[in-house]
Design a protein around this motif. Structure first.
Motif, PDB file in Angstrom:
ATOM      1  N   ASP A 115       0.904  -0.845   0.372  1.00 44.64           N
ATOM      2  CA  ASP A 115       0.147   0.174   0.020  1.00 44.64           C
ATOM      3  C   ASP A 115       0.888   1.169  -0.082  1.00 44.64           C
ATOM      4  O   ASP A 115       1.283   1.711   1.292  1.00 44.64           O
ATOM      5  N   ILE A 116       1.385   1.463  -0.879  1.00 44.60           N
ATOM      6  CA  ILE A 116       2.122   2.516  -1.628  1.00 44.60           C
ATOM      7  C   ILE A 116       1.303   3.708  -0.850  1.00 44.60           C
ATOM      8  O   ILE A 116       2.765   4.883   0.065  1.00 44.60           O
ATOM      9  N   ASP A 117       0.129   4.060  -0.331  1.00 42.71           N
ATOM     10  CA  ASP A 117      -0.669   5.445  -0.326  1.00 42.71           C
ATOM     11  C   ASP A 117      -0.257   5.405   0.541  1.00 42.71           C
ATOM     12  O   ASP A 117       0.508   7.069   2.165  1.00 42.71           O
ATOM     13  N   ALA A 118      -0.611   4.364   1.977  1.00 41.24           N
ATOM     14  CA  ALA A 118      -0.454   4.189   3.022  1.00 41.24           C
ATOM     15  C   ALA A 118       1.264   4.640   4.268  1.00 41.24           C
ATOM     16  O   ALA A 118       2.002   4.830   4.457  1.00 41.24           O
ATOM     17  N   LEU A 119       2.220   4.117   2.824  1.00 44.09           N
ATOM     18  CA  LEU A 119       3.666   4.277   3.179  1.00 44.09           C
ATOM     19  C   LEU A 119       4.100   5.866   2.921  1.00 44.09           C
ATOM     20  O   LEU A 119       5.080   6.866   3.891  1.00 44.09           O
ATOM     21  N   GLU A 120       3.281   6.653   2.182  1.00 46.25           N
ATOM     22  CA  GLU A 120       4.117   7.662   1.834  1.00 46.25           C
ATOM     23  C   GLU A 120       3.557   8.780   2.447  1.00 46.25           C
ATOM     24  O   GLU A 120       4.274   8.955   3.249  1.00 46.25           O
ATOM     25  N   ALA A 121       2.266   7.903   3.185  1.00 50.23           N
ATOM     26  CA  ALA A 121       1.467   8.941   4.411  1.00 50.23           C
ATOM     27  C   ALA A 121       2.424   8.532   5.734  1.00 50.23           C
ATOM     28  O   ALA A 121       2.495   9.460   6.704  1.00 50.23           O
ATOM     29  N   GLU A 122       3.072   7.689   5.896  1.00 50.35           N
ATOM     30  CA  GLU A 122       4.070   7.590   6.970  1.00 50.35           C
ATOM     31  C   GLU A 122       4.890   8.409   6.693  1.00 50.35           C
ATOM     32  O   GLU A 122       5.450   8.815   7.993  1.00 50.35           O
ATOM     33  N   VAL A 123       5.463   8.404   5.904  1.00 47.18           N
ATOM     34  CA  VAL A 123       7.121   9.223   6.252  1.00 47.18           C
ATOM     35  C   VAL A 123       6.699  10.800   6.142  1.00 47.18           C
ATOM     36  O   VAL A 123       7.281  11.178   6.512  1.00 47.18           O
ATOM     37  N   ILE A 124       5.720  11.154   5.498  1.00 50.35           N
ATOM     38  CA  ILE A 124       4.916  12.586   5.823  1.00 50.35           C
ATOM     39  C   ILE A 124       4.916  12.581   7.099  1.00 50.35           C
ATOM     40  O   ILE A 124       5.547  13.706   8.094  1.00 50.35           O
ATOM     41  N   ARG A 125       4.017  11.895   7.919  1.00 48.99           N
ATOM     42  CA  ARG A 125       4.080  11.745   9.229  1.00 48.99           C
ATOM     43  C   ARG A 125       5.690  11.733  10.470  1.00 48.99           C
ATOM     44  O   ARG A 125       5.917  12.095  10.954  1.00 48.99           O
ATOM     45  N   SER A 126       6.336  10.570   9.526  1.00 48.44           N
ATOM     46  CA  SER A 126       8.166  10.980  10.194  1.00 48.44           C
ATOM     47  C   SER A 126       8.319  11.956  10.632  1.00 48.44           C
ATOM     48  O   SER A 126       9.718  11.808  11.044  1.00 48.44           O
ATOM     49  N   GLN A 127       8.295  13.135   8.749  1.00 49.34           N
ATOM     50  CA  GLN A 127       9.124  14.444   8.098  1.00 49.34           C
ATOM     51  C   GLN A 127       9.163  15.017  10.266  1.00 49.34           C
ATOM     52  O   GLN A 127       9.298  16.133  10.239  1.00 49.34           O
ATOM     53  N   ALA A 128       7.497  15.603   9.588  1.00 53.69           N
ATOM     54  CA  ALA A 128       6.102  16.205  10.809  1.00 53.69           C
ATOM     55  C   ALA A 128       6.976  16.631  12.206  1.00 53.69           C
ATOM     56  O   ALA A 128       7.558  15.537  12.840  1.00 53.69           O
ATOM     57  N   ASN A 129       6.882  17.421  12.513  1.00 53.71           N
ATOM     58  CA  ASN A 129       7.058  18.785  13.868  1.00 53.71           C
ATOM     59  C   ASN A 129       7.867  17.753  13.824  1.00 53.71           C
ATOM     60  O   ASN A 129       8.838  16.986  15.437  1.00 53.71           O
ATOM     61  N   TYR A 130       8.890  18.771  13.188  1.00 53.74           N
ATOM     62  CA  TYR A 130      10.891  18.338  13.554  1.00 53.74           C
ATOM     63  C   TYR A 130      11.234  19.417  14.790  1.00 53.74           C
ATOM     64  O   TYR A 130      10.782  19.877  15.029  1.00 53.74           O
ATOM     65  N   PRO A 131      11.823  18.010  15.954  1.00 57.23           N
ATOM     66  CA  PRO A 131      11.512  18.838  17.382  1.00 57.23           C
ATOM     67  C   PRO A 131      12.809  19.039  17.966  1.00 57.23           C
ATOM     68  O   PRO A 131      13.791  20.131  18.644  1.00 57.23           O
ATOM     69  N   GLY A 132      14.005  19.485  16.626  1.00 51.34           N
ATOM     70  CA  GLY A 132      15.112  20.395  17.037  1.00 51.34           C
ATOM     71  C   GLY A 132      15.142  21.502  16.909  1.00 51.34           C
ATOM     72  O   GLY A 132      13.833  22.615  16.764  1.00 51.34           O
ATOM     73  N   HIS A 133      15.774  22.101  16.380  1.00 48.12           N
ATOM     74  CA  HIS A 133      16.217  23.858  16.798  1.00 48.12           C
ATOM     75  C   HIS A 133      15.659  24.638  14.745  1.00 48.12           C
ATOM     76  O   HIS A 133      16.592  24.526  13.888  1.00 48.12           O
ATOM     77  N   LEU A 306       6.904  25.810   7.887  1.00 50.87           N
ATOM     78  CA  LEU A 306       6.240  24.806   7.149  1.00 50.87           C
ATOM     79  C   LEU A 306       7.686  23.999   6.602  1.00 50.87           C
ATOM     80  O   LEU A 306       7.569  22.455   6.840  1.00 50.87           O
ATOM     81  N   LYS A 307       8.211  24.386   5.868  1.00 51.93           N
ATOM     82  CA  LYS A 307       9.741  23.130   5.374  1.00 51.93           C
ATOM     83  C   LYS A 307      10.613  22.920   7.033  1.00 51.93           C
ATOM     84  O   LYS A 307      10.378  21.925   7.298  1.00 51.93           O
ATOM     85  N   ASN A 308      10.106  24.273   7.722  1.00 52.90           N
ATOM     86  CA  ASN A 308      11.517  23.800   9.102  1.00 52.90           C
ATOM     87  C   ASN A 308      10.306  22.716   9.806  1.00 52.90           C
ATOM     88  O   ASN A 308      10.738  21.723  10.498  1.00 52.90           O
ATOM     89  N   TYR A 309       8.879  22.946   9.937  1.00 48.93           N
ATOM     90  CA  TYR A 309       8.781  21.692  10.340  1.00 48.93           C
ATOM     91  C   TYR A 309       8.465  20.577   9.553  1.00 48.93           C
ATOM     92  O   TYR A 309       8.211  18.947  10.777  1.00 48.93           O
ATOM     93  N   PHE A 310       8.699  20.474   8.557  1.00 48.62           N
ATOM     94  CA  PHE A 310       8.912  19.362   8.568  1.00 48.62           C
ATOM     95  C   PHE A 310      10.788  18.807   8.065  1.00 48.62           C
ATOM     96  O   PHE A 310      10.441  17.002   7.913  1.00 48.62           O
TER      97      PHE A 310
END
Length: 364
Positions: A115-133, A306-310
């Motif tokens: 399920d490529i769509d599900a994997l794409e969505a998981e990548v987006i979630r993993s990129q989101a909300n970057y916790p660093g500076h 938004l770019k920083n967020y990801f």
């Protein structure tokens, strides 16, 4: 974020979007822009906090644990998607061979369908909300050769729309070609200067209100107000001040004075902004944000947020799915609106394709 002209953030309903996304964009991001640590010698010398890796404080350890966990999850999700896409490619090639041989469908193939769509969505979630500076993420991204080239290309493209000749006594220097030419010539020096330090002080010292959060201008390192506040949630957290810091440093690096300004403004539906403002002023007559938010500099710095967020550290491609995810999660994840609600609402189905185009064209 000197939003003196914009004293509040209205509510807004985000319209439905038509998702458009290509897996190739995400794979290009992973292959060409692998996450990488910022070299120690490039880190900000004096800002909101010292990010020295040797800092033994509990706060620093906790931050590094968050960053490491984020990076581990992101790497795993990206690797899984890439492997699955390679598998799908192999399946497609094998199907073509079978057809060329006059065989039936690929019902006998043993490859697993993913399920490529599900994997794409998981990548987006993993990129989101970057916790660093976020300031350091922005600094590294602006130092990327491809982003630097975008700066040169877009400045040169807009150069003909600026005035030629010598700046006169009563002229506005920013409206002349020499303004952009100087930015091109001094790009690296400007990065060094703007990211060398951050001014910090009470809002009143700068003639502003705490809800202004900070202030920035072209060629300046920016100011973050120590007593900065959010109208929605009160005093800013350290992380929220970092978000503001990165926003203000973006103002220090780029402004838009010619045809580029017009193109950037086209990513928002200005009629929607005015309609939202008309509703907002019925509750607060001072809540006038339309003119402020349609400034190209305010648009690009919210794009940069938004770019920083990801966690974009280079020339990664911002996609429709990034925008869809940010609409739903950005404000909740950061706890900081800074007029992102009307910003998102003004990215309508008619303008969102241009929004994504500009996101990837300019050095944001």
């Amino acid at each position: 974020m000197d939003d003196a002209e914009c004293p509040g953030s209205p509510g807004g309903v985000v319209g439905n979007l038509t998702p458009e996304f290509t897996s190739q964009a995400i794979i290009t991001n992973m292959n060409e822009n692998p996450p990488r640590p910022l070299p120690a010698e490039e880190k900000q010398k004096d800002g909101l906090e010292d990010l020295d890796q040797s800092d033994p404080s509990p706060e620093r350890s906790s931050e590094m644990e968050s960053i490491n966990a984020y990076q581990s999850n992101r790497t795993a999700a990206e690797a899984k998607l890439e492997a699955s896409l390679k598998e799908e490619t192999s399946r497609g090639k094998l199907s073509q061979v079978r057809e060329s041989l006059g065989l039936n469908s690929d019902q006998d193939l043993t490859q697993e369908s993913f399920d490529i769509d599900a994997l794409e969505a998981e990548v987006i979630r993993s990129q989101a909300n970057y916790p660093g500076h976020w300031t350091l993420v922005l600094q590294e991204r602006l130092g990327d050769p491809a982003i630097k080239q975008k700066f040169f290309d877009t400045r040169l493209e807009a150069l003909s729309s600026l005035k030629e000749g010598t700046v006169g006594l009563y002229d506005k220097p920013k409206k002349f070609r020499s303004h952009y030419e100087s930015q091109i010539e001094n790009y690296d020096k400007n990065i060094d200067s703007i990211f060398s330090h951050t001014q910090i002080g009470n809002a009143a010292e700068y003639g502003k209100k705490p809800t202004n959060a900070g202030m920035g201008n072209i060629g300046e390192p920016g100011v973050v107000f120590s007593d900065g506040e959010s109208r929605e949630s009160g005093p800013l957290t350290v992380r929220q001040k970092m978000i503001i810091e990165a926003h203000e440093k973006g103002h220090g690096m780029r402004d838009f004075q010619g045809s580029d300004a017009t193109e950037i403004q086209s990513v928002l539906d200005l009629d929607v902004l005015r309609e939202l403002q008309n509703v907002a002023v019925t509750e607060d007559p001072q809540n006038r944000f339309a003119n402020y938010l349609q400034k190209p500099e305010e648009i690009t710095e919210r794009m940069a947020q938004l770019k920083n967020y990801f966690g974009f550290k280079g020339n990664e491609t911002f996609t429709q799915k990034h925008l869809d995810y940010a609409r739903e999660h950005y404000i909740a994840d950061t706890g900081l609106d800074n007029n992102m609600t009307p910003f998102f609402a003004a990215i309508t189905p008619e303008t969102e394709a241009k929004f994504i185009e500009v996101m990837n064209k300019y050095p944001i």
